[in-house]
Design an enzyme around this catalytic site. Structure first.
Site, PDB file in Angstrom:
ATOM      1  CG  ASP A   1     -15.020 -31.531 -11.914  1.00 24.46           C
ATOM      2  OD1 ASP A   1     -15.563 -31.814 -13.715  1.00 24.46           O
ATOM      3  OD2 ASP A   1     -13.921 -30.884 -12.925  1.00 24.46           O
TER       4      ASP A   1
ATOM      5  CB  VAL B   1      -3.478 -31.125 -20.634  1.00 25.13           C
ATOM      6  CG1 VAL B   1      -2.295 -32.280 -21.056  1.00 25.13           C
ATOM      7  CG2 VAL B   1      -3.189 -30.073 -19.492  1.00 25.13           C
TER       8      VAL B   1
ATOM      9  CG  HIS C   1     -12.817 -30.419 -15.721  1.00 21.88           C
ATOM     10  ND1 HIS C   1     -13.519 -30.109 -14.581  1.00 21.88           N
ATOM     11  CD2 HIS C   1     -12.220 -29.716 -16.633  1.00 21.88           C
ATOM     12  CE1 HIS C   1     -13.954 -28.800 -15.311  1.00 21.88           C
ATOM     13  NE2 HIS C   1     -12.869 -28.797 -16.512  1.00 21.88           N
TER      14      HIS C   1
END
Lengths: 573, 573
Positions: free
Chosen positions: A214, A384, A387
Site C-alpha cells: 500500500d 483519520v 492508510h
C-alpha cells in the site's frame, strides 16, 4: 526458503551461486488494476497451470469520464485463462477491492476467499446482481492456510478503515510474496486487534522475495493517527451541546460507527441509522458481530421526533456531498424522514475524496445556511486516514526485508516517492518496481523482471452497458458538453440531387435559441446558398455533408468562437 | 465622526440619542459579486446621485459550467444607474478583482482608480480588448485621497500574494466604511512593505461603521506564514542539486518570482521566463519597478541549452496543471522550447485551486514518469496563502473596532465561521452580516440593515458570447454529456402524412456504434412500426415527434438504462 535472521533492515540479495536460469521455477505477477491509480485493485499471481487473484475492485469515475457509472479492470487475461484460475482472495470489504466481483464472476466462475465481514458485504452485492446462488464463497480467518494449486496462501491481520482487513502471504515455487492489503498500523485500534507483527517478523526471517505494499500515503511523514483520536473529538463535541447530533461518515467505516455508538451511550443518547448503505453495513456488521450495540440503543428514524433533542444521534451517509445521499437531502429538506434544523450539530467525519471537494463544500454551505453548527475537517480532527504513512511503511519494510517491492494502491507519484523512501533504507532503486497495469513480472528465486504484457486496461460501465462506451463516445460527450450540437437536415431528390426540403437546423446545448434566433436563421440561409451554389446534380452524400459541415463550422466559429458538433443529415426520396 | 480612544476591542455602539430615522443620511452598500463565493468581486457603494464601485472581477467556472470560459457579475444595476457611477476602485491586480473590467467598461464608461502595478496589468488587459484608448485610468498611491461625489476615498497598503495591494477607506455621509481588500499580515514581506497599521489604528479611533473583510482563510487558526518562508525552501532545494531547476507558480505572484530570482542569483544561476502570462507579468513588473532583476540575469528560453545545467533556472506557468500551460506542455514534450528531462528538479510552488486537484496530480505524475525530482506542497513548504488567518483577522478587528462587519471573499461557510469568530470578540451576531449578491444594505449613523434587492447574479461568457448561454443550454449540455444524443429524422408527405424517407437514426456520445449496430437497427424498426401503427394521415408534427421520442426513450432505457437526448426531426415535402 529460510533465511538467516538479521538485525535491522538488510534487503535480501540473490544467492551467490545462482542455478542456471532455465531450471529455476518462474512465477508471474501481473497487476490488472490498482497501480498508477487509486482504485479497481486486482493482482494476478500465476505459476504453470495455476492462477490466483488478489482483490477485484471498481473505481469511481472522475468527472472527465462523462456519464460513466463505474470503471472496472479489463479481465480478458483471466477469461482467456479461466480454467487456470483457482480463486480470488479478498483483502477487505471496500468497493475498490470487492466492487468488481459481480462483473468478474459473470465472466469466470471461481471460488472467492475472504474474512467474515468481507464476505458479508460481498453476499449483499452478489444478491443484488442475482449471482449469490452460484457463488462459491469460502470464509477464512487470518489464521487459516489455504492450499490452491501450486500456492500456499496465508493471511495476517492489518488495521484499516474497515474491520477484518487482511494482508496475504503467498508461498510460491519461486519464493514468498507478501501483499500488504490496505493497511495502517493502529497501536490502539477500536477493536483492539493490532496488526499481526509476529507473522510479519516470521515472513521476514523466512525471506520475502516480493512485497506488494500500500503506497497511498507514502507522501506523508510520520504515522497516521489512531482511529481512537476521532472518538476523542466526538466526545468533546457531544460534551458541549444539547442539540441533536448528526454524524456523516463512510458507511464501511465500522470502527467509526462503533465510536459514534459508544459516545452516544456515554452521553445517554440513542442512535438512528439513516441512508441505504449505512443501514446495510450496520445490519451486516451487527449480525456478524463486528458492531457492539447496547440493547435499545438503536431507534428508527421515525422515532427521532419523539425524543428530546439531547437524546438524539443520527448517523448517516452523505459525507461526500453525493447529490442523492441522505445528508445532502437532509440539508436541502429533501429527505423523507429527517430535516436539518437550526441549532443541530452536524459532524462531517470524512475527508473529501479527490474530485468531491466542491460537493462537500456545497453541503457544508447548505448546513450553515440552515443555522446548523458544522464540524468538519478544516476545523476539527474528525477523520483519520486508513492508510500507512512513511514511518509505518518503513516499519513494514524492516519487518519483511523484501528483495523486491511493488508499491501498490497509488498513482505514479506514489510509486516514485516510495522508491525514494525505499532507497533511504538501502533498497536499490531497480528493486522497487514502478509497474503498470497489464505488465507481466516474472519472479524466480533470484530476481523479478518485466518480461512482457497481457491484454489489460479499463472497462467502463454505463447503465447496464459494460464496455460499450469507449474513447470515441467519450470524446463526443466532451465535445457535446463544451459546445453542444447543431443538426442540419436536408431532403434531396435522389435522381438529380435537388433540394426538396430543408435545410432545417436543430440545436441543443449550443446557444440560447431565443437570443440567437437571428443567427440560426442566417446559418440556414448560408447552408441554402451553399447548396444552391454547388455543382447541381451531385447526389454524393459525403460531398453534400462536407459542404454543410464546413459552411456551418466556419459561420458559427466566426459568430461565437465556439465549435458545436455539426451533424449534417441527408434524406433522399 | 471621531470617537474616544479605547483599550482593546469594543464594538462601536449606536449613539444614546438617535436622531429621527428620516433625517439620517443613508448610504447603500450592494455586493454584486464575491459573497457566498470566492471570485468575481464587486461591491457598490451608493449615496444620492453618487455611486462608487470597488473591484470588477471574474470567476473561473467550475466543471459543472460545461463549456463556459468565464463568469462575470450581472451589472444591470450599474448600467441602469450609469450616470451616477463616479469610478471603479481596484484593490489589486488579481483576475478575480480586475478580470471583469473589460466587460464592465464595454457597458459603462467610468474612471478607474488603482495603484501602479494594478493599472499596469489592467492596461494590458484593456489593450487586448481594444478598450485602452477610451479608458480613463487614474493611478493612485496608498497615500492619496480621492474625492468623488459625496465620498472621500483613502487607501492603506496591505500584504497579499501580489504587490501593490490596498485596502480602501470610504468616508460617507453615514459614516466610515473600510474594505480590507485581499490581505494577509506579513511581518517580513519580500518588498519590506508591511501592512499600514497606523492608518488602521486611526480609522479605529475615528470610528468604523462598516468593515468589509476578506474571509477566505477564516477557518484557519493562527497566522498565515510569511512569503519569505517559501524563499527558505527554494534555497534548500537549490543548495542540493546541480541539475536544472524549473519552478512553476502563479504569474501574478511577483514576490515569489522575486524570490526565485534572488535565490538563482545566490546560486549563480540564470533565469529563463516561460509562459505567456509569466512573460507579461515579469515585463510589466520590471518596467514599473516591482521586480528587481540583476543585469544579465534573465536569459531567453533559446539560450537554456547553451548553459550547463547547474546554471539554469526556469520560471514558468502551469502550476495548476492547465492543459495548455507551459509546464504541462514541458511535461508531455509538447513545448516548443523546453522539455523536462530525467534529473531535472521541478518545484510546483502553488496549491491547486479547488477543482484543479486532478490536473495538478496528472502533471506531477508525468514529471515523475520522466524521472524528474518533483517538489510539491505535499512534500515541502513551497507555497503560502495570500489571505489572513484567524489571528490576523482578529488583529484587524481590534484595530478597527467596527460596528458592523460584512465578511467578503468567501463562501457562506466562511461568512458563518467569521460570525463565530466575531462573537468571541464581542461583536453581536446580528452585526456580522451574511450578505448575498444583489442585496441592498442601508447604512446610517446608527445601523446597517437589509432593505431590498437589486437585479444581480452571474453572467456566463462562452467564446465571444456574453450571456447567451443560460440554464437551459447548460442543462442540455449536462444531459448531452451524460448520455449523448440520438437524432431521428423522417421525411413525410405533407398531404397525407405518409413516410417518404426514414426513419434515419444518427447518434453521438450515446453508445459505441460498432458494438451497438444491432440495437440502433432495432430502434429504427421500432420507430418504423410505431409510425406505421399510428392513425394514418396525421401530419401533426407534435404528435409524430412525441411518438418517436416516446418509442426511442422507452427502448433505449430498457436496453441500456441510459437516457440520451432524443431529437425527432420531421421533414415535409
Amino acid at each position: 526458503m529460510s533465511r538467516p535472521k538479521k538485525n535491522g533492515y538488510r534487503p535480501r540479495r540473490g544467492k551467490t551461486k545462482p542455478k542456471p536460469k532455465s531450471t529455476l521455477p518462474t512465477v508471474s505477477v501481473i497487476p490488472l488494476g490498482g497501480v498508477g491509480e487509486v482504485g479497481k485493485n486486482m493482482l494476478v499471481i500465476e505459476y504453470g497451470d495455476d492462477i490466483i487473484v488478489i482483490d477485484s475492485g471498481v473505481k469511481f469515475p472522475g468527472e472527465e469520464l462523462l456519464g460513466i457509472d463505474l470503471v472496472i479492470p479489463d479481465i480478458t487475461y483471466l477469461v482467456q485463462n479461466a480454467d487456470k484460475v483457482r480463486g480470488i482472495f479478498l483483502t477487505h470489504g471496500h468497493e475498490d477491492h470487492i466492487g468488481g466481483l459481480p462483473f468478474t464472476l459473470k465472466q469466470i466462475q471461481v471460488p472467492v476467499y475472504g474474512t467474515r465481514l468481507t464476505l458479508g458485504l460481498v453476499k449483499n452485492k452478489l444478491t443484488e446482481h442475482g449471482l449469490i446462488r452460484d457463488a462459491k464463497l469460502h470464509e477464512i480467518t487470518a489464521d487459516d492456510v489455504v492450499n490452491v494449486g501450486a500456492f500456499q496462501v496465508e493471511f495476517f491481520r492489518v488495521n484499516h478503515s474497515i474491520p477484518d482487513g487482511i494482508g496475504i502471504a503467498v508461498r510460491t515455487p519461486a519464493g514468498l510474496i507478501v501483499h500488504s492489503g490496505d493497511f495502517k498500523l493502529d497501536q490502539t485500534p477500536v477493536d483492539d486487534k493490532v496488526l499481526e507483527f509476529s507473522k510479519l517478523a516470521r515472513y521476514g526471517d523466512e525471506g520475502v522475495m516480493l512485497f506488494i505494499c500500500d503506497s497511498t500515503n507514502v507522501e506523508r511523514p510520520g504515522y497516521t493517527p489512531s482511529e481512537r483520536t476521532v472518538g476523542d473529538t466526538f466526545r468533546s463535541v457531544f460534551a458541549k451541546t444539547d442539540s441533536r447530533i448528526i454524524i456523516a461518515t463512510f458507511a464501511s467505516n465500522v470502527h467509526r460507527i462503533q465510536q459514534v455508538i459508544d459516545t452516544a451511550a456515554e452521553f445517554n443518547r440513542k442512535v438512528a441509522v439513516v441512508g441505504r448503505s449505512m443501514v446495510t453495513v450496520v445490519d451486516v456488521s451487527q449480525q456478524l458481530g463486528y458492531l457492539n450495540i447496547p440493547k435499545g440503543m438503536l431507534i428508527e428514524a421515525e422515532e427521532i421526533d419523539r425524543l428530546p433533542d439531547n437524546q438524539v444521534t443520527i448517523i448517516t451517509t452523505g459525507s461526500q456531498g453525493e447529490p442523492m445521499a441522505a445528508l445532502t437531502r437532509m440539508a436541502t429538506n429533501n429527505h423523507r424522514q429527517v430535516a436539518i434544523r437550526q441549532g443541530d450539530t452536524v459532524i462531517i467525519s470524512a475527508t473529501p475524496i479527490p474530485g468531491n471537494e466542491k460537493l462537500v463544500s456545497r453541503t457544508i454551505d447548505n448546513l450553515f445556511r440552515i443555522g446548523a453548527d458544522v464540524v468538519y475537517k478544516e476545523v476539527a480532527n474528525v477523520h483519520v486516514s486508513g492508510h500507512a504513512a512513511q514511518q509505518e511503511i518503513k516499519l513494514m519494510l524492516n519487518f519483511l526485508r523484501p528483495k523486491y517491492v511493488i508499491p501498490f494502491h497509488g498513482e505514479y507519484r506514489h510509486q516514485a516517492t516510495f522508491a525514494k523512501l525505499g532507497q533511504t533504507m538501502g533498497i536499490p532503486d531497480e528493486h522497487i518496481l514502478r509497474v503498470n497495469i497489464g505488465e507481466r513480472y516474472e519472479m524466480n528465486e533470484e530476481m523479478v523482471q518485466m518480461t512482457g504484457t497481457v491484454e489489460a486496461g479499463s472497462v467502463m460501465v454505463d447503465g447496464i452497458g459494460v464496455g460499450d462506451v469507449g474513447n470515441i463516445v467519450l470524446r463526443d460527450r466532451h465535445h457535446l458538453a463544451q459546445d453542444g450540437v447543431v443538426i442540419a437536415v436536408v431532403t434531396i431528390d435522389k435522381e438529380n440531387g435537388n433540394v426538396l426540403a430543408g435545410p432545417d437546423l436543430v440545436s441543443r446545448g449550443f446557444v440560447f435559441v431565443r437570443e440567437a434566433g437571428d443567427m440560426l436563421g442566417e446559418a440556414k440561409s448560408r447552408v441554402k446558398d451553399a447548396l444552391t451554389g454547388r455543382n447541381t446534380g451531385t447526389t454524393e452524400w459525403s460531398v453534400l455533408k462536407n459542404l454543410i459541415r464546413d459552411t456551418l463550422n466556419e459561420f458559427f466559429y466566426q459568430k461565437t468562437k465556439r465549435r458545436p458538433i455539426v451533424l449534417p443529415i441527408i434524406m433522399e426520396i
